[in-house]
Design a protein around this motif. Sequence first.
Motif, PDB file in Angstrom:
ATOM      1  N   UNK A   1       0.981  10.674 -33.814  1.00 40.42           N
ATOM      2  CA  UNK A   1       1.382  11.974 -33.278  1.00 40.42           C
ATOM      3  C   UNK A   1       0.527  12.324 -32.063  1.00 40.42           C
ATOM      4  N   UNK A   2      -0.753  11.975 -32.114  1.00 33.22           N
ATOM      5  CA  UNK A   2      -1.625  12.221 -30.954  1.00 33.22           C
ATOM      6  C   UNK A   2      -1.131  11.441 -29.737  1.00 33.22           C
ATOM      7  N   UNK A   3      -0.769  10.171 -29.932  1.00 35.06           N
ATOM      8  CA  UNK A   3      -0.231   9.378 -28.818  1.00 35.06           C
ATOM      9  C   UNK A   3       1.139   9.906 -28.378  1.00 35.06           C
ATOM     10  N   UNK A   4       1.892  10.423 -29.315  1.00 30.65           N
ATOM     11  CA  UNK A   4       3.201  11.005 -28.963  1.00 30.65           C
ATOM     12  C   UNK A   4       3.040  12.148 -27.967  1.00 30.65           C
ATOM     13  N   UNK A   5       2.185  13.117 -28.284  1.00 30.35           N
ATOM     14  CA  UNK A   5       2.024  14.243 -27.359  1.00 30.35           C
ATOM     15  C   UNK A   5       1.273  13.811 -26.096  1.00 30.35           C
ATOM     16  N   UNK A   6       0.473  12.750 -26.198  1.00 34.05           N
ATOM     17  CA  UNK A   6      -0.207  12.233 -25.020  1.00 34.05           C
ATOM     18  C   UNK A   6       0.800  11.674 -24.016  1.00 34.05           C
ATOM     19  N   UNK A   7       1.744  10.875 -24.483  1.00 32.31           N
ATOM     20  CA  UNK A   7       2.713  10.270 -23.571  1.00 32.31           C
ATOM     21  C   UNK A   7       3.770  11.271 -23.118  1.00 32.31           C
ATOM     22  N   UNK A   8       4.095  12.264 -23.937  1.00 33.99           N
ATOM     23  CA  UNK A   8       4.947  13.345 -23.450  1.00 33.99           C
ATOM     24  C   UNK A   8       4.245  14.057 -22.296  1.00 33.99           C
ATOM     25  N   UNK A   9       2.928  14.242 -22.428  1.00 32.50           N
ATOM     26  CA  UNK A   9       2.153  14.863 -21.362  1.00 32.50           C
ATOM     27  C   UNK A   9       2.115  14.011 -20.105  1.00 32.50           C
ATOM     28  N   UNK A  10       1.932  12.691 -20.268  1.00 31.82           N
ATOM     29  CA  UNK A  10       1.970  11.799 -19.106  1.00 31.82           C
ATOM     30  C   UNK A  10       3.309  11.918 -18.387  1.00 31.82           C
ATOM     31  N   UNK A  11       4.393  11.967 -19.170  1.00 27.69           N
ATOM     32  CA  UNK A  11       5.720  12.058 -18.582  1.00 27.69           C
ATOM     33  C   UNK A  11       5.898  13.361 -17.817  1.00 27.69           C
ATOM     34  N   UNK A  12       5.587  14.474 -18.466  1.00 23.55           N
ATOM     35  CA  UNK A  12       5.762  15.772 -17.814  1.00 23.55           C
ATOM     36  C   UNK A  12       4.867  15.893 -16.585  1.00 23.55           C
ATOM     37  N   UNK A  13       3.626  15.397 -16.687  1.00 25.65           N
ATOM     38  CA  UNK A  13       2.709  15.475 -15.552  1.00 25.65           C
ATOM     39  C   UNK A  13       3.178  14.647 -14.380  1.00 25.65           C
ATOM     40  N   UNK A  14       3.641  13.419 -14.651  1.00 24.01           N
ATOM     41  CA  UNK A  14       4.139  12.566 -13.570  1.00 24.01           C
ATOM     42  C   UNK A  14       5.364  13.190 -12.911  1.00 24.01           C
ATOM     43  N   UNK A  15       6.252  13.767 -13.726  1.00 24.45           N
ATOM     44  CA  UNK A  15       7.428  14.406 -13.135  1.00 24.45           C
ATOM     45  C   UNK A  15       7.043  15.606 -12.283  1.00 24.45           C
ATOM     46  N   UNK A  16       6.085  16.405 -12.734  1.00 28.30           N
ATOM     47  CA  UNK A  16       5.666  17.566 -11.949  1.00 28.30           C
ATOM     48  C   UNK A  16       5.055  17.154 -10.623  1.00 28.30           C
ATOM     49  N   UNK A  17       4.371  15.993 -10.587  1.00 23.76           N
ATOM     50  CA  UNK A  17       3.874  15.480  -9.312  1.00 23.76           C
ATOM     51  C   UNK A  17       5.042  15.113  -8.406  1.00 23.76           C
ATOM     52  N   UNK A  18       6.080  14.484  -8.972  1.00 20.33           N
ATOM     53  CA  UNK A  18       7.265  14.153  -8.162  1.00 20.33           C
ATOM     54  C   UNK A  18       7.935  15.402  -7.624  1.00 20.33           C
ATOM     55  N   UNK A  19       7.855  16.494  -8.378  1.00 21.06           N
ATOM     56  CA  UNK A  19       8.483  17.737  -7.913  1.00 21.06           C
ATOM     57  C   UNK A  19       7.763  18.310  -6.701  1.00 21.06           C
ATOM     58  N   UNK A  20       6.480  17.990  -6.538  1.00 20.91           N
ATOM     59  CA  UNK A  20       5.777  18.422  -5.328  1.00 20.91           C
ATOM     60  C   UNK A  20       6.447  17.850  -4.087  1.00 20.91           C
ATOM     61  N   UNK A  21       7.049  16.664  -4.236  1.00 16.00           N
ATOM     62  CA  UNK A  21       7.712  15.988  -3.113  1.00 16.00           C
ATOM     63  C   UNK A  21       9.132  16.503  -2.946  1.00 16.00           C
ATOM     64  N   UNK A  22       9.925  16.360  -4.008  1.00 18.68           N
ATOM     65  CA  UNK A  22      11.362  16.576  -3.894  1.00 18.68           C
ATOM     66  C   UNK A  22      11.769  18.045  -3.971  1.00 18.68           C
ATOM     67  N   UNK A  23      10.917  18.899  -4.521  1.00 18.04           N
ATOM     68  CA  UNK A  23      11.245  20.319  -4.633  1.00 18.04           C
ATOM     69  C   UNK A  23      10.466  21.151  -3.627  1.00 18.04           C
ATOM     70  N   UNK A  24       9.156  20.906  -3.531  1.00 25.13           N
ATOM     71  CA  UNK A  24       8.302  21.742  -2.694  1.00 25.13           C
ATOM     72  C   UNK A  24       8.006  21.135  -1.320  1.00 25.13           C
TER      73      UNK A  24
END
Length: 416
Positions: free
Chosen positions: A57-80
């Motif tokens: 479960x710890x790794x589950x929320x860790x990789x969900x966090x990696x996913x959300x964080x990486x996507x938010x970085x991509x949004x700096x490019x494509x959205x902002x």
Amino acid sequence: MGPRPPHRGVPHPRARTIWYAVLLVALAVGSWGLYNRVFGGLATTDLTSTMPWGAWVAFYIYFVGLSAGAFLVSSLIYVFGMHQFERIGRAALLSAIVSMGVALCFIGADLGRMERAPITMIFFHWTSPLSWEVRFYVLYIALLVTELVIAIRVQRRLVRSVERAHRWMRILGTIGVPLAIFGVHGGTGTIFAVVKARAMWFGGLFPVIFVVSAMVSGTALLIAVHYWQARGAGRRPDRVLIRNLSTVLLAAVLIDLGLTFYEFVVPLLAFEHHDQNIITLQAFGPYAWTFWIIQMGMGMIIPAAIILSPLKKRTGAIVAAAMICVVGIVGVRFNIVVPPLIPPVIEGYPTGDYYPTLNEWLLSMFFIAGGALVYSLVSEWQPIHEPDPDDHAALAADRGEVPSVATAHTEKEALS
């Protein structure tokens, strides 16, 4: 539209052979953990009715966090429109997709009856955060795949209108930002935050902490991925890009450090004994080393100190800080899951005791190596890391030149 640019992301033969050999060995060794889990069930773990959640479960929320964080970085490019990060846009999207897949593998392994997982898509309850979360995950993955496909088609010049493709990516990214913040990782934090019986989970701050630490881990991951992929392919890593990402990483780490301070100081000042018991366990109990060394040291203090120091001028130091941070956030997730489950909910009930078994580590290695393998194969199949043909800033960085971001972006718009 023009011809497809030459493929420049394939690593050197020796580096490629070593990398895939390491992954295949890890998969072969870890497959024993998968075999034991499938045929031995949860009896192969240290999980009990007192400690129903653990490393998976710890790794589950860790990789969900990696996913959300990486996507938010991509949004700096494509959205902002922060085009200084454009070179890692496709890598960020692919990282988000693969990380989400790995996260679902971990939570699937944690289920007592894995074959019943699809039932969550059939039944729904309006007051269940888990019911909402499953549907958010499906929408999120579909959005990520669609945005990545468009980004790849733009890079390969397979679209009739680049402007229209960019507009669609902006729309998808704009939808994805609140979905990632409030639905995916904020929603994952909500699953914990509504559990009234567990101190240090129940509260409105918990989903916010999840999102901020996701930004920390996602940004750190992209720094490391860009650096090592470029080195493996015989290219010079983009130093300007890495320094700009380190600024984002530092900001996220400092915010995370501040939220951690309030997470602990409020229950201490309120003399809330249930929360104080868990804080004592984290700081002075059997898992104190994971708190002080991994979570606080590697996840926050050491990376921030490196980036704030003169070492920031050295690209290698920034990459080291990012890699330390990626490991440190694992400690954050472990301390979120395990310590709050140790104190008994009712006085007289048994106290929890948990440490991951060898089988849990083996299966974890299998999933992580599998995710790395998928990412590597897709990166060779599609132009994930190559700079755009008209991206003068990226091409100049490969040659060791450092043009201004404004000039590079102006040139790119003219060529489009």
